[in-house]
Design a protein around this motif. Structure first.
Motif, PDB file in Angstrom:
ATOM      1  N   TRP A  47      -5.326   1.189  -1.949  1.00  0.00           N
ATOM      2  CA  TRP A  47      -4.845   0.746  -3.268  1.00  0.00           C
ATOM      3  C   TRP A  47      -3.674   1.658  -3.630  1.00  0.00           C
ATOM      4  N   GLU A  53      -2.401  -2.395   0.405  1.00  0.00           N
ATOM      5  CA  GLU A  53      -2.970  -2.986  -0.809  1.00  0.00           C
ATOM      6  C   GLU A  53      -2.876  -4.506  -0.748  1.00  0.00           C
ATOM      7  N   ALA A 108      -4.567  -7.429  -6.569  1.00  0.00           N
ATOM      8  CA  ALA A 108      -3.962  -6.723  -5.433  1.00  0.00           C
ATOM      9  C   ALA A 108      -2.590  -7.281  -5.098  1.00  0.00           C
ATOM     10  N   SER A 111      -0.039  -6.698  -8.007  1.00  0.00           N
ATOM     11  CA  SER A 111       0.295  -5.269  -8.066  1.00  0.00           C
ATOM     12  C   SER A 111       1.246  -4.893  -6.935  1.00  0.00           C
TER      13      SER A 111
END
Length: 263
Positions: A47, A53, A108, A111
């Protein structure tokens, strides 16, 4: 004659355990293979705003929108003789687990895009994917209000049930389309020819990661086809239970009478 009916039911259900077993093998293989592909060929998981990620996106979406959603569709075939309320709760529980997996997968990817200044929702894959998620959310909400909410009328349930079943299968098909288009899109990004490096291995040369990714896509299709085959067989559907329907009607009458008395 009860004995004759039991023999007929046994004959009709003869292939169901085998098909369920094959579907479970395919589903588990699908999840494991996607995890291996992302971890072995595409760097693993983290992450951190980077490609690792992003890898959480396909893993979570396939676990949620394909595997758990498919498992929820099979509940009424697996627990054919269990109390209907119990089966409904298992069905809803699997769908809510799928919902949480989908949320993680979406967070995910968005982001990752934000961290790397990449536009959102520009590809056909993303359009199919977000359409699938929106349909899933409506299906989950309407299913809860219709089949689990105590005040829903039996006439409404019987009217909405075929619609619910149709869109259940349609969402699973869209999930498969989104998954294989996403896998293919990722393979093009990873193995596209680099003009600055002509010696780089390209997708048409089918490196190991490309072969494995293609096979993952085929397993996704196989799993979805198995689920659809099982749920469309009328002889494998859960038999109606007049006693449970009568109890449901009685419960609604009690609730309605209580509301009138309190008024």
């Amino acid at each position: 004659m009860p004995g004759l009916n039991s023999l007929e039911d046994s004959g009709n259900l003869r292939g169901l355990p085998w098909m369920l077993a094959i579907s479970q093998v395919a589903g588990i293989a699908m999840v494991v293979m996607i995890g291996v592909w992302l971890n072995t060929y595409l760097g693993g998981f983290a992450w951190d705003g980077g490609p690792k990620e992003f890898n959480l996106h396909p893993l979570c979406m396939i676990c949620g929108m394909v595997f758990l959603y498919g498992e929820a569709a099979l509940v009424y075939r697996v627990f054919r003789n269990s109390r209907k309320l119990k089966v409904k709760l298992i069905h809803a529980g699997l769908l809510f687990l799928a919902f949480f997996a989908i949320i993680i997968g979406l967070v995910a990817v968005f982001s990752f895009h934000r961290a790397n200044n990449i536009a959102n929702l520009y590809s056909l894959h993303s359009w199919c994917g977000i359409t699938t998620v929106i349909m899933f959310c409506f299906q989950l909400l309407l299913g809860f209000l219709t089949f689990l909410f105590p005040g829903a009328r039996s006439s409404l349930r019987s009217t909405y049930l075929p619609i619910h079943q149709f869109f259940g299968g349609a969402i699973l098909v869209l999930a498969a389309i989104s998954s294989i288009s996403g896998i293919n899109e990722k393979l093009f990004f990873v193995y596209a020819k680099d003009p600055k490096n002509p010696d780089k291995v390209t997708y048409p040369q089918l490196p190991g990661g490309a072969v494995f990714g293609n096979v993952c896509g085929l397993v996704v299709v196989a799993f979805v086809f198995l689920i659809l085959f099982i749920i469309q067989r009328s002889e494998w559907k859960r038999p109606t239970d007049p006693e449970e329907e009568a109890l449901s009607i009685h419960f609604r009458r009690v609730v309605s009478q209580g509301s009138e008395d309190s008024g």
